[in-house]
Design a protein around this motif. Sequence first.
Motif, PDB file in Angstrom:
ATOM      1  N   GLY A  88       0.812  -1.215   0.000  1.00 50.73           N
ATOM      2  CA  GLY A  88       0.000   0.000   0.000  1.00 50.73           C
ATOM      3  C   GLY A  88       0.843   1.261   0.000  1.00 50.73           C
ATOM      4  O   GLY A  88       0.621   2.173  -0.797  1.00 50.73           O
ATOM      5  N   ASP A  89       1.836   1.318   0.878  1.00 47.63           N
ATOM      6  CA  ASP A  89       2.595   2.556   1.044  1.00 47.63           C
ATOM      7  C   ASP A  89       3.669   2.770  -0.006  1.00 47.63           C
ATOM      8  O   ASP A  89       3.997   3.902  -0.336  1.00 47.63           O
ATOM      9  CB  ASP A  89       3.263   2.597   2.425  1.00 47.63           C
ATOM     10  CG  ASP A  89       2.242   2.693   3.551  1.00 47.63           C
ATOM     11  OD1 ASP A  89       1.026   2.692   3.257  1.00 47.63           O
ATOM     12  OD2 ASP A  89       2.651   2.770   4.720  1.00 47.63           O
ATOM     13  N   PHE A  90       4.269   1.684  -0.489  1.00 48.14           N
ATOM     14  CA  PHE A  90       5.430   1.845  -1.374  1.00 48.14           C
ATOM     15  C   PHE A  90       5.266   1.151  -2.719  1.00 48.14           C
ATOM     16  O   PHE A  90       6.153   1.225  -3.558  1.00 48.14           O
ATOM     17  CB  PHE A  90       6.687   1.279  -0.699  1.00 48.14           C
ATOM     18  CG  PHE A  90       6.986   1.917   0.615  1.00 48.14           C
ATOM     19  CD1 PHE A  90       7.645   3.139   0.660  1.00 48.14           C
ATOM     20  CD2 PHE A  90       6.601   1.313   1.803  1.00 48.14           C
ATOM     21  CE1 PHE A  90       7.915   3.736   1.882  1.00 48.14           C
ATOM     22  CE2 PHE A  90       6.868   1.913   3.021  1.00 48.14           C
ATOM     23  CZ  PHE A  90       7.526   3.132   3.062  1.00 48.14           C
ATOM     24  N   GLY A  91       4.158   0.452  -2.913  1.00 50.80           N
ATOM     25  CA  GLY A  91       4.006  -0.313  -4.148  1.00 50.80           C
ATOM     26  C   GLY A  91       5.020  -1.440  -4.220  1.00 50.80           C
ATOM     27  O   GLY A  91       5.283  -1.994  -5.273  1.00 50.80           O
ATOM     28  N   PHE A  92       5.597  -1.760  -3.073  1.00 51.94           N
ATOM     29  CA  PHE A  92       6.668  -2.763  -3.041  1.00 51.94           C
ATOM     30  C   PHE A  92       6.083  -4.109  -2.631  1.00 51.94           C
ATOM     31  O   PHE A  92       5.421  -4.223  -1.603  1.00 51.94           O
ATOM     32  CB  PHE A  92       7.739  -2.340  -2.035  1.00 51.94           C
ATOM     33  CG  PHE A  92       8.967  -3.200  -2.047  1.00 51.94           C
ATOM     34  CD1 PHE A  92      10.044  -2.889  -2.866  1.00 51.94           C
ATOM     35  CD2 PHE A  92       9.048  -4.330  -1.239  1.00 51.94           C
ATOM     36  CE1 PHE A  92      11.186  -3.676  -2.878  1.00 51.94           C
ATOM     37  CE2 PHE A  92      10.180  -5.131  -1.257  1.00 51.94           C
ATOM     38  CZ  PHE A  92      11.254  -4.805  -2.080  1.00 51.94           C
ATOM     39  N   LEU A  93       6.315  -5.114  -3.448  1.00 52.21           N
ATOM     40  CA  LEU A  93       5.789  -6.442  -3.153  1.00 52.21           C
ATOM     41  C   LEU A  93       6.898  -7.321  -2.597  1.00 52.21           C
ATOM     42  O   LEU A  93       7.779  -7.760  -3.332  1.00 52.21           O
ATOM     43  CB  LEU A  93       5.243  -7.065  -4.440  1.00 52.21           C
ATOM     44  CG  LEU A  93       4.643  -8.468  -4.297  1.00 52.21           C
ATOM     45  CD1 LEU A  93       3.366  -8.434  -3.464  1.00 52.21           C
ATOM     46  CD2 LEU A  93       4.369  -9.069  -5.665  1.00 52.21           C
ATOM     47  N   PRO A  94       6.894  -7.571  -1.299  1.00 56.17           N
ATOM     48  CA  PRO A  94       7.962  -8.400  -0.742  1.00 56.17           C
ATOM     49  C   PRO A  94       7.850  -9.838  -1.241  1.00 56.17           C
ATOM     50  O   PRO A  94       6.767 -10.336  -1.496  1.00 56.17           O
ATOM     51  CB  PRO A  94       7.734  -8.321   0.763  1.00 56.17           C
ATOM     52  CG  PRO A  94       6.338  -7.861   0.947  1.00 56.17           C
ATOM     53  CD  PRO A  94       5.950  -7.100  -0.271  1.00 56.17           C
TER      54      PRO A  94
ATOM     55  N   CYS B  16      15.689  -4.970 -10.265  1.00 56.64           N
ATOM     56  CA  CYS B  16      16.553  -3.876 -10.715  1.00 56.64           C
ATOM     57  C   CYS B  16      17.615  -3.520  -9.685  1.00 56.64           C
ATOM     58  O   CYS B  16      18.509  -2.740  -9.966  1.00 56.64           O
ATOM     59  CB  CYS B  16      15.723  -2.634 -11.024  1.00 56.64           C
ATOM     60  SG  CYS B  16      14.936  -1.895  -9.579  1.00 56.64           S
ATOM     61  N   GLY B  17      17.507  -4.064  -8.473  1.00 58.29           N
ATOM     62  CA  GLY B  17      18.522  -3.797  -7.470  1.00 58.29           C
ATOM     63  C   GLY B  17      18.313  -2.508  -6.704  1.00 58.29           C
ATOM     64  O   GLY B  17      19.036  -2.209  -5.756  1.00 58.29           O
ATOM     65  N   ARG B  18      17.336  -1.748  -7.107  1.00 60.25           N
ATOM     66  CA  ARG B  18      17.037  -0.496  -6.426  1.00 60.25           C
ATOM     67  C   ARG B  18      16.771  -0.748  -4.936  1.00 60.25           C
ATOM     68  O   ARG B  18      16.182  -1.760  -4.568  1.00 60.25           O
ATOM     69  CB  ARG B  18      15.806   0.118  -7.069  1.00 60.25           C
ATOM     70  CG  ARG B  18      15.539   1.578  -6.751  1.00 60.25           C
ATOM     71  CD  ARG B  18      14.134   1.981  -7.218  1.00 60.25           C
ATOM     72  NE  ARG B  18      13.793   1.360  -8.492  1.00 60.25           N
ATOM     73  CZ  ARG B  18      13.931   1.966  -9.684  1.00 60.25           C
ATOM     74  NH1 ARG B  18      14.394   3.173  -9.763  1.00 60.25           N
ATOM     75  NH2 ARG B  18      13.583   1.325 -10.803  1.00 60.25           N
ATOM     76  N   VAL B  19      17.196   0.158  -4.089  1.00 63.73           N
ATOM     77  CA  VAL B  19      16.920   0.035  -2.667  1.00 63.73           C
ATOM     78  C   VAL B  19      15.996   1.167  -2.235  1.00 63.73           C
ATOM     79  O   VAL B  19      16.350   2.339  -2.348  1.00 63.73           O
ATOM     80  CB  VAL B  19      18.211   0.079  -1.828  1.00 63.73           C
ATOM     81  CG1 VAL B  19      17.871  -0.006  -0.350  1.00 63.73           C
ATOM     82  CG2 VAL B  19      19.135  -1.059  -2.223  1.00 63.73           C
ATOM     83  N   VAL B  20      14.804   0.812  -1.812  1.00 63.84           N
ATOM     84  CA  VAL B  20      13.861   1.800  -1.296  1.00 63.84           C
ATOM     85  C   VAL B  20      14.029   1.816   0.208  1.00 63.84           C
ATOM     86  O   VAL B  20      14.198   0.767   0.829  1.00 63.84           O
ATOM     87  CB  VAL B  20      12.406   1.395  -1.650  1.00 63.84           C
ATOM     88  CG1 VAL B  20      11.418   2.438  -1.146  1.00 63.84           C
ATOM     89  CG2 VAL B  20      12.254   1.191  -3.142  1.00 63.84           C
TER      90      VAL B  20
ATOM     91  N   LEU C 244      14.181  -1.913   1.455  1.00 65.16           N
ATOM     92  CA  LEU C 244      13.390  -2.743   0.564  1.00 65.16           C
ATOM     93  C   LEU C 244      14.204  -2.896  -0.715  1.00 65.16           C
ATOM     94  O   LEU C 244      14.421  -1.922  -1.436  1.00 65.16           O
ATOM     95  CB  LEU C 244      12.055  -2.064   0.250  1.00 65.16           C
ATOM     96  CG  LEU C 244      11.247  -1.550   1.464  1.00 65.16           C
ATOM     97  CD1 LEU C 244       9.951  -0.892   0.992  1.00 65.16           C
ATOM     98  CD2 LEU C 244      10.946  -2.681   2.432  1.00 65.16           C
ATOM     99  N   VAL C 245      14.688  -4.088  -0.960  1.00 62.46           N
ATOM    100  CA  VAL C 245      15.579  -4.299  -2.086  1.00 62.46           C
ATOM    101  C   VAL C 245      14.828  -4.954  -3.228  1.00 62.46           C
ATOM    102  O   VAL C 245      14.272  -6.043  -3.068  1.00 62.46           O
ATOM    103  CB  VAL C 245      16.737  -5.241  -1.704  1.00 62.46           C
ATOM    104  CG1 VAL C 245      17.740  -5.311  -2.838  1.00 62.46           C
ATOM    105  CG2 VAL C 245      17.390  -4.772  -0.426  1.00 62.46           C
ATOM    106  N   CYS C 246      14.849  -4.314  -4.383  1.00 65.24           N
ATOM    107  CA  CYS C 246      14.185  -4.906  -5.548  1.00 65.24           C
ATOM    108  C   CYS C 246      15.107  -5.924  -6.184  1.00 65.24           C
ATOM    109  O   CYS C 246      16.233  -5.605  -6.557  1.00 65.24           O
ATOM    110  CB  CYS C 246      13.819  -3.841  -6.574  1.00 65.24           C
ATOM    111  SG  CYS C 246      13.045  -4.560  -8.039  1.00 65.24           S
TER     112      CYS C 246
END
Lengths: 150, 150
Positions: free
Chosen positions: A119-125, B99-103, B94-96
């Motif tokens: 919800g907050d970051f669009g990040f799917l763990p 793409c390796g991006r780190v949020v 939060l590591v993608c």
Amino acid sequence: MASDRVEQILASLRKNGGRASTPRRVIIETLLDARHHLTVEELTTDVQAGHPEIHLTTVYRTVEALEALGIVYHVHLGHGPAQWHLADDAHQHLVCQSCGRVVEAPDGAFAELRDRLEGDFGFLPDARHFAVVGWCAECRSRLPGGTPSR
Amino acid sequence: MASDRVEQILASLRKNGGRASTPRRVIIETLLDARHHLTVEELTTDVQAGHPEIHLTTVYRTVEALEALGIVYHVHLGHGPAQWHLADDAHQHLVCQSCGRVVEAPDGAFAELRDRLEGDFGFLPDARHFAVVGWCAECRSRLPGGTPSR
DNA sequence: TTCCGTGCAAACAATTTGCAATAGA
DNA sequence: TCTATTGCAAATTGTTTGCACGGAA
């Protein structure tokens, strides 16, 4: 039956243009028999118990091929080598940075976090590839301060 | 003032039986100036811009000494080298894995999880040493399947 | 004066790559 | 036949260690 599972995995490799070699068959059998939390080195040791000619490199390449098919996956639990798992055995890892113990936690505990991050970051763990570092109950009582030590 | 901070850190080293050398002073200054998310190699490059004689090994040993004092800490974000941070700059990563991006996420999002793990498992997660792997918003829209790729 | 920290070389652990020979499809 | 896979050696990457010298306390 475990051997069904082996054939099924080999078929999956073939379907993707791969080949079903003896080393691959042995590695897959060993992987299915083994406990989870296996490093490539441990897996190789087990494989070489019956087939000493199978090389460490081949094991690396095989688990990689299996990962590409989504059959296994690996996690880096802090320091040391990667740990390999069967994909159907997905769970979270709580790694104690004092004693190194790995506690496994069911997915449930992470549901709220998952919703929150999405919800907050669009990040799917990734439920599988997820390690939480901290201190386990035993080390917390032994080391009251709760200070890291690696 | 940043230089106050440097002296304060050097004093802390001295108080613990350590010594305030020139390399250590330079490394600390560079660390305070730098963005967070710094590998030892990156830090060394920055340090050597002004002091080419300072060796990679010294940087490793210095960040280790600073970690023992709780001034910096490191995280392993999946593959590749460890990332070093100032301890007062604690946040979650939060590591993608595409793409390796780190949020970076604030601690708040993890409060529920922390309570949950502590209640159910007696496990105290380390707020600093904590990386969540998954897929960022951009990669999710680019790769609709949401399949891992490392 | 003591002994901690440094530079340098070398060891190390985990993983990857190059290549010729071999063996599945 | 064709080309994916193997074994072996060697290269790579990230990090640690041994050691003699030099400098902080």
